[in-house]
Scaffold this active site. Structure first.
Site, short mmCIF file in Angstrom:
data_model
loop_
_atom_site.label_atom_id
_atom_site.label_comp_id
_atom_site.label_asym_id
_atom_site.label_seq_id
_atom_site.Cartn_x
_atom_site.Cartn_y
_atom_site.Cartn_z
N ASP A 182 -5.54 1.27 4.50
CA ASP A 182 -4.90 0.47 3.45
C ASP A 182 -5.05 -1.00 3.82
OD1 ASP A 182 -3.31 -0.64 1.50
OD2 ASP A 182 -1.43 0.09 2.34
N ASP B 186 -7.79 -1.07 -2.74
CA ASP B 186 -7.58 -1.38 -1.32
C ASP B 186 -7.13 -0.17 -0.48
OD1 ASP B 186 -5.04 -1.22 -2.35
OD2 ASP B 186 -4.26 -2.94 -1.26
N GLU B 187 -7.43 1.02 -0.95
CA GLU B 187 -7.04 2.20 -0.18
C GLU B 187 -8.16 3.23 -0.17
OE1 GLU B 187 -2.35 2.93 -1.04
OE2 GLU B 187 -3.77 3.56 -2.59
MG LIG Z 1 -2.68 -2.57 0.43
#
Ligand SMILES: [Mg+2]
Length: 423
Positions: free
Chosen positions: A21, A116-117
């Site tokens: 993350d 973003d993961e």
């Molecule tokens: Mg994040």
């Protein structure tokens, strides 16, 4: 080579998943792209107006209590020196692709879950904790090669659910592992609301049942969890927090579509059709990406009753049709054009196209004589997607879209990652 040598270990603790993350993603990308912003409290906003919220805050700004969703006016009161940056979605998607490529050089990605993961399933020797920790360190290093302001939190756990939980336990630049033998006790310092899938509504329901702590949640039986959730999700969670590794098949998608408010120069019947065809192209591209087939197609047009902004109650027209399960642009375009003949000649203000009755497999067999032709069109559509992905925004697109390539901008959200080809 970014991938570290893995020591052969068959003994010792094991993990099944690595979850990555990125920390303060949009703000970090801005600080990467504009060095003058590094080390400073910045907030990324959709656009610089008073009535907006922060969609990302740098770690320097987070220290003042600013986070995603903080109203701009509040954020400026919390931190008078706050630097505002207007969001640049295209830049974030470009970095996203570079990051995905970098992660993939170290470890194959099983699922990209948001901009973003990402999650990687570990196999073989990667599952030995010591090796997984080495891979995590290599990933962090590789990420700095993409941008030296980029940081991520990594979680290691027996399943994807817990790997995500672990990635959330230490920020920024975290590295946390959860081992099967320590579960569910290792979660007791968290609150039920820290688990993915337990939002404010579910939390309220749990509180009504007297469950406020993770220890209380972990003491429930699978049947009780199923009853509390009102679905099998509760029972799954019982297994997940104990480290069982299984995940759900993705839920079936019933429809997908796009709608767009027309810019003034596109408010004619002909131009609206062109925009509609572009929307169709985007929807069909997504359809193919999801490996689905559409069994129905619909179009909708809103018309302007008065000059100015669209208003509720404005007249609209819609039409839909069943189609032989397909997903190629050329055939779908023909259906849209055919439906469009029924569109009234009023001034359109917005246009929408949607595909429905989506299926994973084609349920119907192909008509014998059409099969070869249909297969050829499908191959053409697949080739088009591949070229657009490789060579950039709309290198190739179906005929009829030349005038409207810039007419329907793509928006970005945390939950969906548009491919660059949509910009
Ligand atoms: Mg994040």
């Amino acid at each position: 080579m970014p991938r570290p040598r893995l020591v052969d270990l068959h003994e010792g603790p094991q993990v099944g998943w690595l979850f990555l993350d990125l920390n303060a993603y949009f703000a970090s990308v801005e600080q990467q792209d504009r060095p003058e912003l590094r080390g400073r409290p910045i907030a990324v906003v959709p656009m610089i107006t008073e009535n907006t919220v922060c969609i990302a805050a740098s770690y320097e700004a987070k220290r003042f209590g600013i986070k995603t969703g903080t109203r701009l006016a509040d954020a400026q009161a919390m931190c008078p020196g706050l630097e505002l940056v207007a969001a640049r979605p295209r830049l974030y998607v470009e970095y996203h692709h570079a990051i995905v490529a970098a992660v993939d050089r170290c470890l194959p990605i099983s699922a990209v879950l948001s901009v973003d993961e990402m999650a990687c399933e570990l196999t073989g020797r990667e599952q030995a904790l010591s090796n997984a920790l080495r891979l995590a360190a290599a990933l962090k290093q590789e990420l700095r090669g993409v941008g030296d302001t980029l940081r991520c939190s990594i979680g290691l756990a027996p399943n994807r659910f817990l790997a995500k939980v672990a990635s959330d336990m230490e920020k920024p630049d975290g590295l946390v592992f959860l081992l099967k033998g320590d579960l569910p006790q290792a979660l007791f310092r968290l609150a039920p609301g820290d688990l993915p899938g337990i939002g404010t509504r579910m939390q309220a329901r749990l509180e009504l049942a007297g469950i406020r702590t993770m220890r209380q949640l972990a003491a429930l039986s699978p049947a009780r969890m199923r009853a509390l959730w009102g679905s099998v999700v509760g029972e799954r969670m019982w297994h997940w927090i104990r480290g069982a590794d299984f995940h759900d098949p993705p839920p079936p998608r019933r429809s997908l579509g796009r709608q767009h408010v027309l810019a003034p120069e596109f408010r004619s019947r002909e131009a609206a059709l062109e925009v509609g065809l572009k929307l169709l192209h985007l929807a069909a591209t997504e359809l193919r990406k999801l490996e689905l087939w559409a069994g129905g197609l619909g179009v909708q047009v809103d018309f302007m009753r008065f000059a100015g902004q669209p208003q509720p109650g404005d007249p609209y027209w819609e039409a839909h049709t069943r189609i032989a399960e397909c997903r190629d642009d050329f055939l779908l375009q023909r259906y849209v054009r055919r439906l469009w003949r029924g569109c009234p000649p009023a001034k359109p203000i917005s246009v929408g196209v949607w595909l429905y009755d989506l299926a994973r497999e084609r349920q119907r067999t192909l008509p014998l004589f059409d099969a070869a032709e249909q297969q050829r069109r499908e191959l053409a559509s697949d080739a088009m997607d591949a070229l657009n992905l490789k060579f950039g925004p709309q290198t190739v697109y179906p005929g009829g879209l030349q005038g409207v390539r810039a007419a329907a901008p793509t928006r970005i959200s945390f939950s969906s990652i548009p491919g660059l080809e949509r910009f």
